[in-house]
Scaffold this motif. Structure first.
Motif, PDB file in Angstrom:
ATOM      1  N   LEU B  30       0.847  -1.192   0.000  1.00 45.46           N
ATOM      2  CA  LEU B  30       0.000   0.000   0.000  1.00 45.46           C
ATOM      3  C   LEU B  30       0.882   1.242   0.000  1.00 45.46           C
ATOM      4  O   LEU B  30       0.571   2.241  -0.632  1.00 45.46           O
ATOM      5  N   LEU B  31       1.960   1.146   0.714  1.00 39.19           N
ATOM      6  CA  LEU B  31       2.935   2.233   0.806  1.00 39.19           C
ATOM      7  C   LEU B  31       4.207   1.716   0.141  1.00 39.19           C
ATOM      8  O   LEU B  31       4.672   0.636   0.496  1.00 39.19           O
ATOM      9  N   PRO B  32       4.760   2.451  -0.841  1.00 36.86           N
ATOM     10  CA  PRO B  32       5.959   1.941  -1.504  1.00 36.86           C
ATOM     11  C   PRO B  32       7.137   1.882  -0.534  1.00 36.86           C
ATOM     12  O   PRO B  32       7.216   2.678   0.406  1.00 36.86           O
ATOM     13  N   ALA B  33       8.028   0.943  -0.759  1.00 39.72           N
ATOM     14  CA  ALA B  33       9.207   0.807   0.084  1.00 39.72           C
ATOM     15  C   ALA B  33      10.059   2.054  -0.054  1.00 39.72           C
ATOM     16  O   ALA B  33      10.374   2.471  -1.171  1.00 39.72           O
ATOM     17  N   PRO B  34      10.419   2.662   1.056  1.00 39.67           N
ATOM     18  CA  PRO B  34      11.207   3.892   0.995  1.00 39.67           C
ATOM     19  C   PRO B  34      12.692   3.603   0.825  1.00 39.67           C
ATOM     20  O   PRO B  34      13.113   2.448   0.897  1.00 39.67           O
ATOM     21  N   ALA B  35      13.464   4.659   0.638  1.00 38.64           N
ATOM     22  CA  ALA B  35      14.917   4.528   0.615  1.00 38.64           C
ATOM     23  C   ALA B  35      15.390   4.095   1.999  1.00 38.64           C
ATOM     24  O   ALA B  35      14.643   4.172   2.978  1.00 38.64           O
ATOM     25  N   ARG B  36      16.640   3.646   2.056  1.00 37.88           N
ATOM     26  CA  ARG B  36      17.212   3.240   3.331  1.00 37.88           C
ATOM     27  C   ARG B  36      18.463   4.066   3.624  1.00 37.88           C
ATOM     28  O   ARG B  36      19.188   4.453   2.714  1.00 37.88           O
ATOM     29  N   THR B  37      18.710   4.248   4.896  1.00 33.22           N
ATOM     30  CA  THR B  37      19.951   4.911   5.303  1.00 33.22           C
ATOM     31  C   THR B  37      21.072   3.880   5.310  1.00 33.22           C
ATOM     32  O   THR B  37      20.840   2.686   5.095  1.00 33.22           O
ATOM     33  N   ASP B  38      22.275   4.339   5.597  1.00 41.11           N
ATOM     34  CA  ASP B  38      23.412   3.431   5.706  1.00 41.11           C
ATOM     35  C   ASP B  38      23.160   2.351   6.756  1.00 41.11           C
ATOM     36  O   ASP B  38      23.562   1.211   6.603  1.00 41.11           O
ATOM     37  N   GLY B  39      22.494   2.756   7.807  1.00 39.21           N
ATOM     38  CA  GLY B  39      22.213   1.801   8.879  1.00 39.21           C
ATOM     39  C   GLY B  39      20.962   0.974   8.638  1.00 39.21           C
ATOM     40  O   GLY B  39      20.434   0.366   9.557  1.00 39.21           O
ATOM     41  N   ASN B  40      20.466   1.001   7.407  1.00 34.86           N
ATOM     42  CA  ASN B  40      19.289   0.228   6.997  1.00 34.86           C
ATOM     43  C   ASN B  40      17.985   0.726   7.607  1.00 34.86           C
ATOM     44  O   ASN B  40      17.014  -0.017   7.696  1.00 34.86           O
ATOM     45  N   TYR B  41      17.957   1.962   8.018  1.00 35.87           N
ATOM     46  CA  TYR B  41      16.717   2.559   8.508  1.00 35.87           C
ATOM     47  C   TYR B  41      15.901   3.069   7.328  1.00 35.87           C
ATOM     48  O   TYR B  41      16.449   3.601   6.370  1.00 35.87           O
ATOM     49  N   ARG B  42      14.573   2.940   7.431  1.00 37.23           N
ATOM     50  CA  ARG B  42      13.706   3.508   6.390  1.00 37.23           C
ATOM     51  C   ARG B  42      13.789   5.035   6.425  1.00 37.23           C
ATOM     52  O   ARG B  42      13.793   5.639   7.505  1.00 37.23           O
ATOM     53  N   SER B  43      13.801   5.638   5.252  1.00 41.47           N
ATOM     54  CA  SER B  43      13.919   7.091   5.143  1.00 41.47           C
ATOM     55  C   SER B  43      12.852   7.604   4.177  1.00 41.47           C
ATOM     56  O   SER B  43      12.904   7.341   2.976  1.00 41.47           O
ATOM     57  N   TYR B  44      11.883   8.322   4.731  1.00 41.33           N
ATOM     58  CA  TYR B  44      10.721   8.737   3.936  1.00 41.33           C
ATOM     59  C   TYR B  44      10.828  10.169   3.438  1.00 41.33           C
ATOM     60  O   TYR B  44      11.372  11.044   4.123  1.00 41.33           O
ATOM     61  N   THR B  45      10.264  10.404   2.274  1.00 38.04           N
ATOM     62  CA  THR B  45      10.193  11.757   1.701  1.00 38.04           C
ATOM     63  C   THR B  45       8.864  12.404   2.110  1.00 38.04           C
ATOM     64  O   THR B  45       7.932  11.720   2.529  1.00 38.04           O
ATOM     65  N   PRO B  46       8.765  13.716   1.941  1.00 37.92           N
ATOM     66  CA  PRO B  46       7.484  14.388   2.202  1.00 37.92           C
ATOM     67  C   PRO B  46       6.354  13.799   1.362  1.00 37.92           C
ATOM     68  O   PRO B  46       5.223  13.706   1.830  1.00 37.92           O
ATOM     69  N   ALA B  47       6.634  13.403   0.132  1.00 39.55           N
ATOM     70  CA  ALA B  47       5.587  12.822  -0.719  1.00 39.55           C
ATOM     71  C   ALA B  47       5.049  11.540  -0.094  1.00 39.55           C
ATOM     72  O   ALA B  47       3.843  11.268  -0.123  1.00 39.55           O
TER      73      ALA B  47
END
Lengths: 134, 134
Positions: B30-47
């Motif tokens: 339902l929600l697209p997979a976001p980018a990840r940080t170096d530490g493998n944390y999800r990182s979301y954009t305002p969109a």
DNA sequence: TATGGACCCTGTAGCCGCTACAGGGTCAAG
DNA sequence: CTTGACCCTGTAGCGGCTACAGGGTCCATA
């Protein structure tokens, strides 16, 4: 004593419950395990038919399985005050009232969102707009 | 371009969704997979924050996950007529109306059962009686 | 630099109340 | 003796999350 017995299918027909549901009730201990025939078929007594009918009616009135369990337990203690029964029923009634109120609030909100739709393009759709952030 | 990003916890705080729910939405697509940080944390954009807000509002209005999926799909096709959006919303409204009517019927029945209770013993309890067969 | 605690990760199981199989056994009619 | 309706057990699925367990990461403080 009536020697009458019922197969699970007959019980299902008599009560309106599905066969799978009856087995499910047995699994969770709501309906006691019945006797078995030589061929390992479940064989129910009229008393068990009555118990299932009770369960069905209570479920139809929206009581949870837990509440039904409590009501069944109480219904066997014929000398006790029925205050506890009343309490369970009123608690459920309150819950139903709450659910109705919640749904009515939802209905109002949803209705007002829909009313705004001029039915042009998506870009100008008020429904989408109402959902979108910002 | 804003370079702003959010952790899943920040997204949760901003939208009111729980962290587990956000991961669940990702899992079911339902929600697209976001980018990840170096530490493998999800990182979301305002969109993506916007998309989750949309989902939350639709869910709060009682739309099913399937309906939300359809609404999200439609909301991206900005040139299309919003008839389809309207249809989904009206279908849901009808469903809500049906649920309210069902609950009101239930409420009446339950209320009348409760009203009969004189609160003596279980043996004479009208609630138990109303549930019992025969 | 070490450590604590807040946050994050994956994967899996549980909630409710059934429902729906799969893969077999039983039984009565023709 | 076969057909078909019924029954059995066991397991997985539905929706929409929620709650772990068992780890990793990050940042502030000592």
């Amino acid at each position: 004593m009536t020697g009458e017995t019922y197969s699970i299918g007959e019980l299902a027909k008599a009560t309106g419950a599905k066969v799978e549901t009856i087995r499910y009730y047995e699994r969770i201990g709501l309906l006691p395990a019945p006797a078995r025939t030589d061929g390992n078929y479940r064989s129910y007594t009229p008393a068990q038919l009555g118990r299932l009918s009770f369960i069905r009616r209570a479920r139809d009135l929206g009581f949870s399985i837990g509440q039904v369990r409590a009501l069944l337990g109480l219904s066997d203690q014929r000398d006790r005050s029925c205050e506890a029964v009343d309490a369970i029923a009123r608690e459920h009634l309150d819950e139903v009232d709450r659910r109705i109120a919640d749904l009515q609030a939802l209905r109002r909100e949803l209705g007002s969102v829909i009313d705004q739709c001029g039915c042009g393009t998506i870009a100008e759709c008020r429904i989408i707009e109402a959902l979108s952030p910002g």
